[in-house]
Design a protein around this motif. Structure first.
Motif, PDB file in Angstrom:
ATOM      1  N   ILE A 138       5.864 -51.444  23.305  1.00 34.39           N
ATOM      2  CA  ILE A 138       6.454 -52.418  22.202  1.00 34.39           C
ATOM      3  C   ILE A 138       5.247 -51.359  20.826  1.00 34.39           C
ATOM      4  CG2 ILE A 138       6.487 -54.239  23.537  1.00 34.39           C
ATOM      5  CD1 ILE A 138       2.982 -54.420  23.763  1.00 34.39           C
ATOM      6  N   GLY A 139       4.624 -50.540  20.444  1.00 33.26           N
ATOM      7  CA  GLY A 139       3.797 -49.847  20.107  1.00 33.26           C
ATOM      8  C   GLY A 139       3.319 -48.800  20.691  1.00 33.26           C
ATOM      9  N   VAL A 140       2.049 -48.731  19.888  1.00 35.20           N
ATOM     10  CA  VAL A 140       1.482 -47.537  19.746  1.00 35.20           C
ATOM     11  C   VAL A 140      -0.300 -48.172  19.662  1.00 35.20           C
ATOM     12  CG1 VAL A 140       1.141 -47.071  17.461  1.00 35.20           C
ATOM     13  CG2 VAL A 140       0.057 -45.681  19.542  1.00 35.20           C
ATOM     14  N   ARG A 141      -0.872 -47.707  21.066  1.00 41.69           N
ATOM     15  CA  ARG A 141      -2.873 -48.105  21.543  1.00 41.69           C
ATOM     16  C   ARG A 141      -3.858 -46.874  21.241  1.00 41.69           C
ATOM     17  NH1 ARG A 141      -1.747 -49.979  25.843  1.00 41.69           N
ATOM     18  NH2 ARG A 141      -2.034 -51.919  26.096  1.00 41.69           N
ATOM     19  N   LEU A 142      -4.353 -47.192  20.060  1.00 42.38           N
ATOM     20  CA  LEU A 142      -5.176 -46.913  19.584  1.00 42.38           C
ATOM     21  C   LEU A 142      -6.731 -46.948  19.892  1.00 42.38           C
ATOM     22  CD1 LEU A 142      -3.923 -46.679  16.236  1.00 42.38           C
ATOM     23  CD2 LEU A 142      -3.533 -44.743  18.022  1.00 42.38           C
ATOM     24  N   GLY A 143      -7.491 -45.446  20.469  1.00 40.89           N
ATOM     25  CA  GLY A 143      -9.305 -46.323  21.035  1.00 40.89           C
ATOM     26  C   GLY A 143      -9.839 -45.050  20.182  1.00 40.89           C
ATOM     27  N   VAL A 144     -11.166 -45.035  20.690  1.00 41.97           N
ATOM     28  CA  VAL A 144     -11.758 -44.360  21.039  1.00 41.97           C
ATOM     29  C   VAL A 144     -12.514 -44.177  22.456  1.00 41.97           C
ATOM     30  CG1 VAL A 144     -12.836 -44.102  18.768  1.00 41.97           C
ATOM     31  CG2 VAL A 144     -13.778 -45.098  19.548  1.00 41.97           C
ATOM     32  N   ARG A 145     -13.081 -42.884  22.565  1.00 39.03           N
ATOM     33  CA  ARG A 145     -13.983 -42.044  24.122  1.00 39.03           C
ATOM     34  C   ARG A 145     -14.629 -41.804  23.759  1.00 39.03           C
ATOM     35  NH1 ARG A 145     -12.084 -37.698  25.991  1.00 39.03           N
ATOM     36  NH2 ARG A 145      -9.767 -36.845  25.165  1.00 39.03           N
ATOM     37  N   THR A 146     -16.035 -41.604  24.759  1.00 45.33           N
ATOM     38  CA  THR A 146     -17.424 -40.564  24.579  1.00 45.33           C
ATOM     39  C   THR A 146     -16.644 -39.283  25.368  1.00 45.33           C
ATOM     40  OG1 THR A 146     -18.579 -42.421  24.930  1.00 45.33           O
ATOM     41  CG2 THR A 146     -19.918 -40.230  25.041  1.00 45.33           C
ATOM     42  N   SER A 147     -16.511 -38.309  23.866  1.00 46.91           N
ATOM     43  CA  SER A 147     -16.231 -37.251  24.699  1.00 46.91           C
ATOM     44  C   SER A 147     -16.773 -35.681  23.615  1.00 46.91           C
ATOM     45  CB  SER A 147     -14.578 -37.219  25.390  1.00 46.91           C
ATOM     46  OG  SER A 147     -13.704 -35.571  25.061  1.00 46.91           O
ATOM     47  N   GLY A 148     -16.146 -34.788  24.410  1.00 46.23           N
ATOM     48  CA  GLY A 148     -16.991 -33.853  22.980  1.00 46.23           C
ATOM     49  C   GLY A 148     -17.858 -33.025  22.706  1.00 46.23           C
ATOM     50  N   CYS A 149     -18.238 -32.341  21.878  1.00 47.76           N
ATOM     51  CA  CYS A 149     -19.371 -31.686  21.405  1.00 47.76           C
ATOM     52  C   CYS A 149     -19.797 -32.923  20.366  1.00 47.76           C
ATOM     53  CB  CYS A 149     -18.921 -29.973  20.595  1.00 47.76           C
ATOM     54  SG  CYS A 149     -17.870 -30.327  19.905  1.00 47.76           S
ATOM     55  N   SER A 150     -19.143 -33.549  19.865  1.00 45.30           N
ATOM     56  CA  SER A 150     -19.811 -34.035  18.632  1.00 45.30           C
ATOM     57  C   SER A 150     -19.260 -35.259  18.987  1.00 45.30           C
ATOM     58  CB  SER A 150     -18.578 -34.362  17.434  1.00 45.30           C
ATOM     59  OG  SER A 150     -19.014 -32.687  16.194  1.00 45.30           O
ATOM     60  N   GLY A 151     -19.363 -36.022  20.120  1.00 47.20           N
ATOM     61  CA  GLY A 151     -19.470 -37.884  20.400  1.00 47.20           C
ATOM     62  C   GLY A 151     -18.677 -38.249  20.769  1.00 47.20           C
ATOM     63  N   MET A 152     -17.298 -38.566  19.729  1.00 47.55           N
ATOM     64  CA  MET A 152     -16.352 -39.213  20.118  1.00 47.55           C
ATOM     65  C   MET A 152     -15.280 -38.433  19.922  1.00 47.55           C
ATOM     66  SD  MET A 152     -16.573 -42.986  18.477  1.00 47.55           S
ATOM     67  CE  MET A 152     -19.098 -42.230  17.943  1.00 47.55           C
ATOM     68  N   ALA A 153     -13.868 -39.135  20.336  1.00 46.01           N
ATOM     69  CA  ALA A 153     -12.846 -38.337  20.345  1.00 46.01           C
ATOM     70  C   ALA A 153     -11.821 -39.023  20.475  1.00 46.01           C
ATOM     71  CB  ALA A 153     -12.001 -37.800  22.121  1.00 46.01           C
ATOM     72  N   TYR A 154     -10.645 -39.003  20.540  1.00 44.09           N
ATOM     73  CA  TYR A 154      -9.604 -40.607  19.600  1.00 44.09           C
ATOM     74  C   TYR A 154      -8.211 -40.304  20.323  1.00 44.09           C
ATOM     75  CZ  TYR A 154     -10.648 -40.041  14.806  1.00 44.09           C
ATOM     76  OH  TYR A 154     -11.270 -39.744  13.219  1.00 44.09           O
ATOM     77  N   LYS A 155      -8.637 -41.299  21.387  1.00 45.31           N
ATOM     78  CA  LYS A 155      -7.091 -41.762  22.500  1.00 45.31           C
ATOM     79  C   LYS A 155      -6.631 -42.452  21.916  1.00 45.31           C
ATOM     80  CE  LYS A 155      -9.575 -45.243  24.627  1.00 45.31           C
ATOM     81  NZ  LYS A 155      -9.469 -45.877  25.613  1.00 45.31           N
TER      82      LYS A 155
END
Length: 134
Positions: free
Chosen positions: A51-68
């Motif tokens: 039906i489309g695309v889902r975007l989000g963020v998660r805690t990860s990486g050396c700077s704190g957040m990464a995109y989903k």
């Protein structure tokens, strides 16, 4: 005896969401470039479902957040839905403050191609480009 009083925020001091916010192209805080929308629509058609695309963020990486980023077959009850260039964009409410104003683009740079998040909230990103903070 202390004379401590607790105040509650005045309703007028809490900003209301913009009129026509959900699903409105002009007020949508998360948008797609025309190239990204075309790429997503083609991929969903090739997949035969979605039906489309889902975007989000998660805690990860050396700077704190990464995109989903994932293709969505169904909306979750809590998802906030937007429509951009005819493609449905789903965002979970916890990620929205970090993604507000973001445009998802699809870029080709040399031999590489892929999605690129143009996020005005990013204050710092790691050298590899995989994570960020706001």
């Amino acid at each position: 005896m202390s004379a401590c009083t607790t105040t509650t925020p005045d309703a007028a001091a809490i900003p209301a969401p913009p009129t026509g916010w959900q699903g409105s192209e002009s007020a949508s805080p998360v948008t797609l470039s025309e190239r990204a929308a075309e790429h997503i629509a083609k991929y969903i058609a090739k997949r035969g479902k979605g039906i489309g695309v889902r975007l989000g963020v998660r805690t990860s990486g050396c700077s704190g957040m990464a995109y989903k980023l994932e293709f969505a077959d169904a909306a979750n009850a809590e998802d906030i839905e937007f429509l951009s260039h005819g493609v449905k964009v789903l965002v979970d409410p916890k990620s929205l403050p970090y993604l507000a104003g973001t445009e998802l683009d699809y870029a080709r740079e040399g031999l590489n191609e892929g999605f690129k998040f143009n996020n005005p909230n990013v204050k710092d990103a790691c050298g590899c480009g995989e994570s960020f903070n706001t």
